[in-house]
Scaffold this active site. Structure first.
Site, PDB file in Angstrom:
ATOM      1  CB  CYS A 112      41.136  37.537  69.016  1.00 47.91           C
ATOM      2  SG  CYS A 112      41.990  36.697  67.592  1.00 47.91           S
ATOM      3  CG  HIS A 127      40.719  34.654  51.022  1.00 46.03           C
ATOM      4  ND1 HIS A 127      42.278  34.357  51.262  1.00 46.03           N
ATOM      5  CD2 HIS A 127      40.610  34.373  52.468  1.00 46.03           C
ATOM      6  CE1 HIS A 127      42.539  34.359  52.555  1.00 46.03           C
ATOM      7  NE2 HIS A 127      41.551  34.182  53.381  1.00 46.03           N
ATOM      8  CE  LYS A 169      43.848  40.417  59.248  1.00 41.36           C
ATOM      9  NZ  LYS A 169      44.064  40.283  60.760  1.00 41.36           N
ATOM     10  CG  HIS A 222      42.577  30.249  51.743  1.00 44.37           C
ATOM     11  ND1 HIS A 222      41.525  30.740  51.854  1.00 44.37           N
ATOM     12  CD2 HIS A 222      43.033  30.094  53.119  1.00 44.37           C
ATOM     13  CE1 HIS A 222      40.857  30.876  52.885  1.00 44.37           C
ATOM     14  NE2 HIS A 222      41.805  30.475  53.776  1.00 44.37           N
ATOM     15  CE  LYS A 236      33.514  35.552  54.874  1.00 45.47           C
ATOM     16  NZ  LYS A 236      33.155  34.088  55.721  1.00 45.47           N
ATOM     17  CB  CYS A 246      42.543  31.186  66.906  1.00 49.64           C
ATOM     18  SG  CYS A 246      43.085  32.983  66.853  1.00 49.64           S
ATOM     19  CG  HIS A 306      40.094  35.784  64.114  1.00 57.47           C
ATOM     20  ND1 HIS A 306      41.086  35.009  64.795  1.00 57.47           N
ATOM     21  CD2 HIS A 306      40.306  35.227  62.865  1.00 57.47           C
ATOM     22  CE1 HIS A 306      41.601  34.221  63.944  1.00 57.47           C
ATOM     23  NE2 HIS A 306      41.047  34.026  62.551  1.00 57.47           N
ATOM     24  CB  CYS A 308      39.769  33.189  69.687  1.00 56.59           C
ATOM     25  SG  CYS A 308      39.371  33.878  67.735  1.00 56.59           S
TER      26      CYS A 308
HETATM   27  N1  MSP Z   1      43.212  25.354  59.742  1.00 56.61           N
HETATM   28  C1  MSP Z   1      44.284  25.994  60.021  1.00 56.61           C
HETATM   29  C2  MSP Z   1      45.806  25.508  59.526  1.00 56.61           C
HETATM   30  C3  MSP Z   1      45.788  24.211  60.132  1.00 56.61           C
HETATM   31  S1  MSP Z   1      47.561  23.452  59.438  1.00 56.61           S
HETATM   32  C4  MSP Z   1      47.594  22.002  60.442  1.00 56.61           C
HETATM   33  C5  MSP Z   1      44.093  27.444  59.492  1.00 56.61           C
HETATM   34  N2  MSP Z   1      43.276  27.437  58.548  1.00 56.61           N
HETATM   35  S2  MSP Z   1      43.061  28.889  57.525  1.00 56.61           S
HETATM   36  O1  MSP Z   1      42.187  28.787  56.614  1.00 56.61           O
HETATM   37  O2  MSP Z   1      42.726  29.848  58.568  1.00 56.61           O
HETATM   38  O3  MSP Z   1      44.409  29.245  56.758  1.00 56.61           O
HETATM   39  C6  MSP Z   1      45.228  28.414  56.072  1.00 56.61           C
HETATM   40  C7  MSP Z   1      46.461  29.145  55.656  1.00 56.61           C
HETATM   41  O4  MSP Z   1      46.269  30.426  54.727  1.00 56.61           O
HETATM   42  C8  MSP Z   1      47.395  29.608  56.770  1.00 56.61           C
HETATM   43  O5  MSP Z   1      48.633  29.099  56.563  1.00 56.61           O
HETATM   44  C9  MSP Z   1      47.124  31.161  56.632  1.00 56.61           C
HETATM   45  O6  MSP Z   1      48.283  31.656  57.141  1.00 56.61           O
HETATM   46  C10 MSP Z   1      46.882  31.403  55.391  1.00 56.61           C
HETATM   47  N3  MSP Z   1      46.327  32.526  54.982  1.00 56.61           N
HETATM   48  C11 MSP Z   1      44.960  32.671  55.439  1.00 56.61           C
HETATM   49  N4  MSP Z   1      44.881  34.221  54.937  1.00 56.61           N
HETATM   50  C12 MSP Z   1      46.004  34.530  54.588  1.00 56.61           C
HETATM   51  C13 MSP Z   1      46.459  35.900  53.807  1.00 56.61           C
HETATM   52  N5  MSP Z   1      45.595  36.854  53.597  1.00 56.61           N
HETATM   53  N6  MSP Z   1      47.581  35.959  53.124  1.00 56.61           N
HETATM   54  C14 MSP Z   1      48.503  34.773  53.181  1.00 56.61           C
HETATM   55  N7  MSP Z   1      48.073  33.841  53.662  1.00 56.61           N
HETATM   56  C15 MSP Z   1      47.001  33.694  54.407  1.00 56.61           C
HETATM   57  O7  MSP Z   1      44.865  28.370  59.837  1.00 56.61           O
END
Ligand code: MSP
Length: 523
Positions: free
Chosen positions: A145, A19, A299, A22, A302, A130, A148, A127
């Site tokens: 949590c 999304h 925020k 990411h 889903k 996390c 989440h 969790c």
């Molecule tokens: N797999 C772990 C990270 C392991 S790093 C050794 C993880 N994955 S995640 O898919 O949940 O998130 C990946 C990255 O995307 C994280 O840095 C997280 O902060 C970022 N984001 C997820 N949702 C976000 C937003 N809504 N806005 C900005 N960044 C976000 O955590």
């Protein structure tokens, strides 16, 4: 020694499609690495996917496919999204890669041999969002949590534990004595407080509860728990191996920056640092924790149903190239603060900066060059490097380098737009159309040279955000396509025939322009 820059992003969980949260992180990272490549030859960007853990296992089960099949499917969605956004990573690692799995086993073994890992029976609140045990103190009033909004599961297991407490003081010391280690610095106190109360952490789960993961060598009852697996990607991807680290690893490590979201800063600045200390490896220079992207101030989730994928924006606005979206995302928030996405805001911001300010400046100046000089810049038009705009261009470059060194990407974009603004004002003040009417042709030509040379500078500095628009600007200036900062000196724009009437095109169409609307109708 040759200068290098090694940047990593967080590796994304592959339990769904990417999304714009990411995408935000990958765009920030890509803008940084493209800027570094303008300055040095050895700049390397790593990204990847985090594929093990209970969530993948459960989703795969419910769909009747293997976890690996699920990962393969979802990995391609991430790969395609990054391609569409032109994320220029040098490597994308998957934690299911054989080489990664092999080295994670070595790392775990080494930590055991060092006496930093021990077995212990434990009851805790887990969790799965996390992929981590939570401290009861961190839960919401309803026992959920906070990230989440789900009730963690109470689990009693015999697991391996890592002696985080052994490294607590050393880590606190490191944080306090290295002001650039954690950015933005507003996060430092919060981390030092967490460190005060830190306990040893579980680093494995029983095979019964988690099968989808890397097994512990010599103990087939345990699966290595995701954070040791995930964090190690930063070294396994570039060839770390306990016995025989690669030349690339020796060249690139330590990381210059780990770009991550604010929610996982503890894992990076405490857990990861302790692991590296135990392995006896140098520590990363900076952990840059960006904020979160909200949608229309809420925020993304889903359950609310407001999750936006990057391709949704690209499709909704019929963008042929990702430049505008990249530009908007990279300038969405000051260092480490949360940013917001809204369609209206997006349209306004890119129309103002890319179309009205930068694009229009190029367009009207090239049109004047055709009108007054048949598209040709004469030798005598070249202006002096001590002229006002030339000095501003030099200052802009230095300020942008400084902003990038502090990971202030939104600030760097503002500095660039402010420069373009003042060049626009310079055109209004000098009024080249009046000079032409008064037949002061050399003076008029000098104004046009100044603006177009400023435009060449702008194209180079805009490149990390908008690689396609920048290339287009250089093409319309009849310049070679080379974005290295060594080209940023006044007088670089060559005299000679630059353009013709039919070669001049807007480099960026306003998103609400008639033309853009027509394009939508055609589709
Ligand atoms: N797999 C772990 C990270 C392991 S790093 C050794 C993880 N994955 S995640 O898919 O949940 O998130 C990946 C990255 O995307 C994280 O840095 C997280 O902060 C970022 N984001 C997820 N949702 C976000 C937003 N809504 N806005 C900005 N960044 C976000 O955590």
């Amino acid at each position: 020694m040759q200068e290098k820059f090694y940047l990593t992003t967080a590796i994304d969980y592959v339990n769904g499609a990417p999304h714009i949260g990411h995408a935000y992180e990958k765009i920030l990272s890509d803008v940084i690495i493209r800027h570094k490549r303008q300055l040095i030859d050895n700049a390397f960007m790593l990204t990847g996917t985090d594929e093990h853990g209970i969530k993948i296992q459960k989703t795969a089960q419910s769909r009747g496919i293997t976890p690996k099949e699920l990962c393969d499917e979802n990995f391609s969605m991430f790969e395609n999204a990054w391609k569409e956004l032109e994320i220029s990573y040098d490597k994308i690692i998957r934690t299911t890669d054989e080489q990664h799995k092999k080295v994670v086993k070595q790392i775990f073994k080494k930590l055991l041999e060092n006496g930093d890992i021990y077995k212990h029976t434990y009851t805790g609140l887990y969790c799965s969002g996390c992929e981590s045990f939570l401290n009861p103190k961190d839960l919401t009033e309803d026992g959920l949590c906070p990230d989440h909004m789900k009730k963690p599961e109470e689990i009693t297991e015999e697991n391996y534990f890592f002696k985080l407490t052994k490294y607590k003081d050393k880590i606190a010391d490191y944080i306090k004595t290295h002001p650039d280690f954690i950015l933005p610095s507003m996060r430092v106190n919060e981390l030092l407080n967490q460190l005060e109360n830190i306990e040893d952490i579980s680093v494995s789960r029983t095979k019964e509860s988690v099968q989808w993961g890397i097994g512990v060598e010599g103990d087939d009852t345990q699966t290595i728990y995701v954070w040791i697996d995930a964090l190690s990607n930063y070294i396994t991807a570039i060839g770390y191996d306990i016995e025989n680290p690669s030349e690339q690893f020796k060249k690139l490590w330590p990381a210059d920056v780990h770009v991550i979201g604010k929610d996982i800063i503890k894992f990076h600045s405490i857990y990861w640092i302790a692991i590296l200390m135990s392995l006896g490896l140098p520590l990363p220079k900076t952990i840059f924790a960006h904020g979160w992207i909200t949608i229309d101030q809420s925020k993304m989730s889903k359950s609310i149903g407001n999750v936006i994928a990057p391709k949704d924006v690209i499709e909704a606005f019929h963008l042929e190239k990702p430049d505008a979206f990249r530009y908007y995302m990279a300038s969405a928030a000051p260092l480490g603060r949360d940013g917001n996405y809204s369609d209206e805001d997006f349209k306004e911001k890119v129309n103002a900066d890319l179309a009205n300010n930068i694009g229009n400046l190029l367009n009207r100046t090239l049109n004047m060059l055709v009108k007054y000089f048949d598209g040709e810049l004469k030798e005598e038009f070249i202006t002096d490097k001590n002229s006002k705009i030339a000095i501003q261009a030099e200052n802009t470059k230095n300020q942008i380098i400084e902003a990038f060194n502090n990971y202030e990407l939104a600030e760097a974009a503002n500095i660039l737009v402010a420069f373009s603004d003042s060049v626009n004002k310079y055109v209004t003040e000098t009024a080249p159309w009046t000079l032409a009417k008064e037949e002061k042709m050399t003076e008029c030509g000098k104004v046009l040279y100044t603006v177009l040379e400023a435009m060449r500078h702008i194209a180079i500095m805009l490149y990390p955000y908008c690689p396609n628009i920048s290339e287009d600007i250089l093409k319309q200036l009849n310049e070679k396509i080379d974005f290295k900062y060594e080209n940023l000196y006044w007088g670089g724009l060559k005299a000679g025939k630059i353009t013709d009437k039919d070669k001049i095109k807007p480099v960026f169409l306003r998103l609400d322009s008639e033309f853009a609307k027509d394009k939508k109708k055609d589709n």
